[in-house]
Design a protein around this motif. Sequence first.
Motif, short mmCIF file in Angstrom:
data_model
loop_
_atom_site.label_atom_id
_atom_site.label_comp_id
_atom_site.label_asym_id
_atom_site.label_seq_id
_atom_site.Cartn_x
_atom_site.Cartn_y
_atom_site.Cartn_z
N LEU A 7 -21.38 54.65 30.44
CA LEU A 7 -20.54 54.39 29.28
C LEU A 7 -20.14 52.92 29.20
N GLU A 8 -19.83 52.34 30.35
CA GLU A 8 -19.41 50.93 30.36
C GLU A 8 -20.57 50.00 30.02
N GLN A 9 -21.77 50.35 30.45
CA GLN A 9 -22.93 49.54 30.14
C GLN A 9 -23.17 49.51 28.63
N TYR A 10 -23.01 50.66 28.00
CA TYR A 10 -23.16 50.72 26.54
C TYR A 10 -22.10 49.86 25.87
N GLU A 11 -20.89 49.92 26.39
CA GLU A 11 -19.78 49.15 25.82
C GLU A 11 -20.04 47.65 25.95
N SER A 12 -20.60 47.22 27.09
CA SER A 12 -20.80 45.79 27.34
C SER A 12 -21.81 45.16 26.39
N ASN A 13 -22.69 45.98 25.82
CA ASN A 13 -23.71 45.47 24.91
C ASN A 13 -23.30 45.51 23.44
N ARG A 14 -22.09 45.99 23.16
CA ARG A 14 -21.68 46.22 21.77
C ARG A 14 -21.26 44.94 21.07
N ILE A 15 -20.45 44.12 21.73
CA ILE A 15 -19.98 42.86 21.12
C ILE A 15 -20.02 41.75 22.16
N SER A 16 -19.95 40.51 21.68
CA SER A 16 -19.91 39.35 22.55
C SER A 16 -18.45 38.99 22.83
N LEU A 17 -18.13 38.76 24.12
CA LEU A 17 -16.77 38.44 24.55
C LEU A 17 -16.75 37.03 25.12
N ASN A 18 -16.06 36.12 24.45
CA ASN A 18 -16.10 34.72 24.88
C ASN A 18 -15.38 34.48 26.19
N ALA A 19 -14.42 35.35 26.56
CA ALA A 19 -13.68 35.16 27.81
C ALA A 19 -14.59 35.29 29.02
N LEU A 20 -15.69 36.02 28.88
CA LEU A 20 -16.60 36.22 30.00
C LEU A 20 -17.39 34.95 30.32
N THR A 21 -17.48 34.06 29.32
CA THR A 21 -18.26 32.82 29.52
C THR A 21 -17.36 31.59 29.66
N LYS A 22 -16.08 31.79 29.77
CA LYS A 22 -15.09 30.71 29.95
C LYS A 22 -15.03 29.76 28.76
N ASP A 23 -15.54 30.20 27.62
CA ASP A 23 -15.56 29.35 26.42
C ASP A 23 -14.39 29.72 25.51
N VAL A 24 -13.20 29.22 25.85
CA VAL A 24 -11.98 29.56 25.10
C VAL A 24 -11.54 28.34 24.29
N PRO A 25 -11.66 28.38 22.97
CA PRO A 25 -11.29 27.22 22.15
C PRO A 25 -9.78 27.01 22.10
N HIS A 26 -9.38 25.76 21.95
CA HIS A 26 -7.97 25.42 21.74
C HIS A 26 -7.84 24.70 20.40
N PHE A 27 -6.82 25.09 19.62
CA PHE A 27 -6.61 24.49 18.30
C PHE A 27 -5.29 23.72 18.31
N LYS A 28 -5.34 22.52 17.71
CA LYS A 28 -4.16 21.65 17.74
C LYS A 28 -3.15 21.99 16.67
N ASP A 29 -3.59 22.75 15.64
CA ASP A 29 -2.65 23.19 14.60
C ASP A 29 -3.24 24.36 13.83
N ILE A 30 -2.45 24.89 12.90
CA ILE A 30 -2.85 26.09 12.16
C ILE A 30 -4.04 25.82 11.24
N SER A 31 -4.14 24.63 10.69
CA SER A 31 -5.26 24.30 9.79
C SER A 31 -6.59 24.34 10.53
N GLU A 32 -6.60 23.83 11.75
CA GLU A 32 -7.81 23.85 12.56
C GLU A 32 -8.22 25.29 12.88
N LEU A 33 -7.23 26.12 13.16
CA LEU A 33 -7.51 27.53 13.42
C LEU A 33 -8.11 28.20 12.19
N ILE A 34 -7.53 27.96 11.02
CA ILE A 34 -8.01 28.60 9.79
C ILE A 34 -9.45 28.18 9.48
N ASN A 35 -9.76 26.91 9.68
CA ASN A 35 -11.14 26.45 9.45
C ASN A 35 -12.12 27.19 10.36
#
Length: 549
Positions: A262-290
């Motif tokens: 069941l977990e293997q099926y779950e792991s292939n369903r969507i891409s999770l950026n936390a697993l690749t250490k790629d966590v974006p940081h936004f300096k303000d709300i406008s950057e986030l919205i873009n």
Amino acid sequence: MEYRILLSCLVDADYSDTAGEQLHCPKTCWAERLKKLDCYIQDLQIDSGNPQSERNQLRSEFYDYCRNAATEKPLEYCDSPVGTGKTTAVMAHMLKSAAKNGLRHIFVVLPYTNIICQTVEILRKALVLDGENPAEVVAEHHHQADFESIELRQLASTWTAPIIVTTAVQFFETIASNFPSKLRKLHQLPGSGIIIDESHAVLPLNLMLPAWNWITELTNKWGCRFCLCSGTSFKFWENEAFIKISNTKVYPLLKYELSQKLEQYESNRISLNALTKDVPHFKDISELINFLTKDHGSRLVVMNTVRSAAFLAMTLRNSGHDVLHLSTALTPSDREVVINEVRRRLNPTTNYNTGWTLVATSCVECGLDFSFHYGFCELRSLQSYLQLGGRISRNREYDDSSLICFTIQDDSLGFNPAFEIPRNVFKKLIRSGRLSTLTITNAVSKGFNMECKMGGLSDNVCKRERRNAFVDVAKGFRLIPDDTVTVIADPDLLAKLSAGAVISARELQRGSVNLRKSVIKQLHLQESELPSLTIGQYDSFLGYMKRLL
């Protein structure tokens, strides 16, 4: 526990005898209800249109395994991933256990009211036999529940019905209570089966030790059978602090091979950026919205505070984007309207093809059957991140779905200090680069143990319990803060009250919001027995945040 249960028996006998009550209680009929549930599941598979799909085959295998699993273990956990059908599968297991062990009732305990309504609807369709009144068989017990008669209210509030669906607040605060009116129903618990669904979210960390003490006592001394269910289960019972309270063993409901499948099926369903250490940081709300709006399709964005969600929703709308907003800033009635609109838009037959966004708080993380194309969330905790994944491409409708957690620095957003420890733990887990190598249960368990070391656990209530200091236990075990006030937000409801009309408790709750006293001061509300918001202070989009922003 024995003192409370003895008092419960005495109080209920006194209340019932004084009132001359003789409630009609439907028979349990556990075996018959299990057969009815089997038929319900078969019909769902046929109605799915594709019973041979990999997802439906896995759900069917999961259901069959739970339905036929041995029932000897009194305390179990089920860590099947989100979207695999735990509600019905674990109920099948508990019905089998109830039939074999002669259980008196089955309780389903849930963290949020909106999940309860959905669960009750499913269980009434799946378990009620011909000729029965659904409300008598599956009782809905929470502050917003509505009842057709006094008798149905009694079946729910006294925990007399065969199946009771209730909130964690009602369940655990009843056990902790020192008031006879609350304890009246407690004697219905011994000899019952209890499913704690979304178990990761039912209690804050500081109340988990006393709850574990009560769960194990009910299991070992009072003939109860528990199943702790969550798509992000964590083995808190293996933590040293919990072992000191009770070393009662908790057994896995699923065999290892099926859990991995069941977990293997779950792991292939969507891409999770936390697993690749790629966590974006936004300096303000406008950057986030873009960043949010560069992809076309349905988007779910979860922020860490009510203020942050409202501010982002307002900014998106003012920028011309199609946006909905969902949080406790809205009344239950207005939240229901938003949820129905979300379901309408996500329904494939609606063909709502424009890009749009739902901005919400954590209230969407559990139980709601949503399936968005893209997901985004402010970094908070590993558990909340994984739970939110269950609202993204839930049925594999999309091939390119992702869930992206992010951080943001904007003075207009709110900050919740209660999230500081889980947020720091999540950051450490991301930086370690090991998340992709761990199972969901092991990853969340590791995070939980790290949180415990950083503080948050408390055995104060346990110490009071050992002293039989029942008043202090009740004061210390509170899931809802005492500093909140019910404030009317619906102008029609206020007009009825002003005209002297009789208003039901449910109608009052559905048209009101619960505000902390500090927020009431910010809104400059006048002190009264039942304060209210004006049209300038509340609307159906931003709720009570309208004036505060």
